[in-house]
Design an enzyme around this catalytic site. Structure first.
Site, mmCIF file in Angstrom:
data_model
loop_
_atom_site.group_PDB
_atom_site.id
_atom_site.type_symbol
_atom_site.label_atom_id
_atom_site.label_comp_id
_atom_site.label_asym_id
_atom_site.label_seq_id
_atom_site.Cartn_x
_atom_site.Cartn_y
_atom_site.Cartn_z
ATOM 1 C CB VAL A 184 -0.971 -0.009 1.198
ATOM 2 C CG1 VAL A 184 -1.802 1.266 1.231
ATOM 3 C CG2 VAL A 184 -1.879 -1.236 1.127
ATOM 4 C CE1 TYR A 185 5.605 5.413 2.787
ATOM 5 C CE2 TYR A 185 7.189 3.879 1.852
ATOM 6 C CZ TYR A 185 6.895 5.122 2.374
ATOM 7 O OH TYR A 185 7.881 6.071 2.484
ATOM 8 C CB ALA A 186 5.485 0.414 -2.596
#
Length: 194
Positions: free
Chosen positions: A152-154
């Site tokens: 999700v972050y990436a």
């Protein structure tokens, strides 16, 4: 503040990379707008450290996930300093877990802050930055490394890298550069992307 002093806004500048970037910019002679969302005490500590070294800084509260608050922050900074020359788009969150375990709330928070918040700041910068200005977006080497638990972050950072390249083309006529810097996941280095 000197009339010719350049002004830099650092989002998420109350701690971590943002705080260190704010202090470095002040050391390099910029007047620094320190953005924070909720921790006023930490933002004030960064401001006091900058001012103790004869730098110029002021704090500006805004949750970057709110377009209205981002727009207000840019207006307030221009009123205080007379303009904005640099945006360091740093504010963000990072929760690490396998995609199968990620909740809707985690996805929403990452999209609200990392993606929408960055886009709101980029849009405001495109409208308000002085000609000849600079924009630096914080990304991550995980975009290229594709490490487990970072999905999700990436994904949010990958989207910002795409927006970085597009906005760079849109800002050429005003001599505003737009770049992304991708710190290493373990703090051991960074990658520079145009």
């Amino acid at each position: 503040m000197a009339n010719n002093q350049r002004v830099a806004l650092v989002t998420g500048a109350s701690r971590g990379i943002g705080a260190e970037v704010a202090k470095r910019l002040a050391k390099d002679g910029f007047a620094v707008a320190i953005n924070y969302s909720s921790n006023q005490q930490a933002a004030e500590a960064v401001q006091k450290e900058i001012e103790a070294s004869n730098g110029v800084a002021a704090i500006f509260q805004a949750n970057v996930a709110s377009s209205a608050e981002v727009d207000r922050m840019f207006t307030d900074i221009k009123a205080k300093f007379g303009g904005i020359d640099v945006l360091i788009n740093n504010a963000g969150v990072m929760a690490l877990e396998p995609l199968a375990a990620v909740t809707d709330e985690v996805i929403d928070k990452h999209i609200d802050i990392n993606l929408k918040g960055s886009l709101y700041a980029l849009r405001a910068a495109a409208q308000h930055l002085n000609d000849g200005g600079r924009v630096v977006n914080l990304s991550t080497t995980v975009v290229g490394l594709k490490l487990e638990n970072y999905s999700v972050y990436a994904a949010t950072k990958g989207a910002i890298e795409v927006a970085t390249g597009i906005l760079a083309k849109e800002m050429r006529g005003r001599n505003i550069t737009v770049n992304a810097v991708a710190p290493g996941s373990n703090g051991d280095g960074f990658v520079f992307r145009r």
